[in-house]
Design a protein around this motif. Structure first.
Motif, PDB file in Angstrom:
ATOM      1  N   ARG A 136      20.066  -9.073 -40.685  1.00  0.00           N
ATOM      2  CA  ARG A 136      18.983  -9.221 -39.709  1.00  0.00           C
ATOM      3  C   ARG A 136      17.616  -9.041 -40.368  1.00  0.00           C
ATOM      4  N   VAL A 153      16.347 -12.337 -42.232  1.00  0.00           N
ATOM      5  CA  VAL A 153      16.108 -13.608 -41.533  1.00  0.00           C
ATOM      6  C   VAL A 153      14.618 -13.930 -41.646  1.00  0.00           C
ATOM      7  N   ASN A 179      19.457 -17.310 -40.203  1.00  0.00           N
ATOM      8  CA  ASN A 179      20.036 -16.537 -39.108  1.00  0.00           C
ATOM      9  C   ASN A 179      20.902 -15.432 -39.696  1.00  0.00           C
ATOM     10  N   THR A 181      20.568 -21.737 -34.093  1.00  0.00           N
ATOM     11  CA  THR A 181      19.416 -21.267 -34.863  1.00  0.00           C
ATOM     12  C   THR A 181      18.168 -22.012 -34.400  1.00  0.00           C
ATOM     13  N   THR A 189      12.273 -21.635 -36.993  1.00  0.00           N
ATOM     14  CA  THR A 189      12.573 -20.773 -38.139  1.00  0.00           C
ATOM     15  C   THR A 189      12.926 -21.628 -39.349  1.00  0.00           C
TER      16      THR A 189
END
Length: 188
Positions: free
Chosen positions: A114, A117, A150, A162, A166
């Protein structure tokens, strides 16, 4: 193929949220390429992924931005002609049969923790495409660049869900960093 002694893999992470992140990334890539004396090789940027899964389109987005940027660098993997799990081995054979003394810069999306990302990683070792989704594909690249799109999870639909934003931000940063590096090395 470049024959080098066994080396320790070194991976550096770059946040796209930092101002000028593409310049920092570009300088790091350039330093690695100079240290490896890339002038003795034919550069190939292998952009891995597919446009059929949002999270996996990072490579083709980078390839699309680079395909007409510089004729001294071969680019494989675009939105129109992606390099993915079904044709990766064929692309690797093509590189080694058609390109004299290739130096492969592999670009791919990745799943990670996490906290990573939105980061880009650069490694002096090959990339293992498909590893995050349990695919067994050949490792490739003298240098590998990944955009962490992700979190790594047991949920196979993460690449489908996703956020395109991003992926696009990461792809733009990688493409701009590679352009920075190409321009620097052309003047070097």
């Amino acid at each position: 193929m470049i024959n080098t002694p066994v080396k320790k893999c070194i991976t550096e992470y770059f946040s796209v949220e930092n101002p000028g992140s593409y310049v920092q990334l570009g300088k790091y890539i350039t330093k690695n390429l100079i240290d490896l004396n890339i002038n003795n090789y034919t550069p190939v940027i292998l952009c891995i992924g597919t446009d059929r899964a949002t999270g996996d389109c990072l490579g083709p987005l980078v390839g699309e931005q680079l395909i007409n940027y510089n004729n001294n660098y071969n680019v494989l993997g675009t939105l129109g002609f992606p390099v993915h799990a079904l044709n990766l081995k064929q692309a690797i054979r093509l590189i080694h049969s058609e390109i004299r003394n290739p130096f492969i810069i592999a670009v791919d999306a990745a799943l990670g923790s996490r906290s990573h990302v939105g980061y880009i990683s650069v490694s002096n070792c090959p990339i293992a495409p498909g590893k995050g989704v349990n695919k067994n594909l050949p490792a490739i690249g003298n240098i590998s660049i990944t955009g962490i799109v992700n979190m790594l999870s047991r949920n196979p639909s993460l690449l489908q869900s996703t956020r395109l934003h991003t992926v696009k931000v990461l792809a733009d940063c990688i493409a701009d960093a590679l352009k920075y590096s190409i321009d620097y090395l052309e003047d070097f």
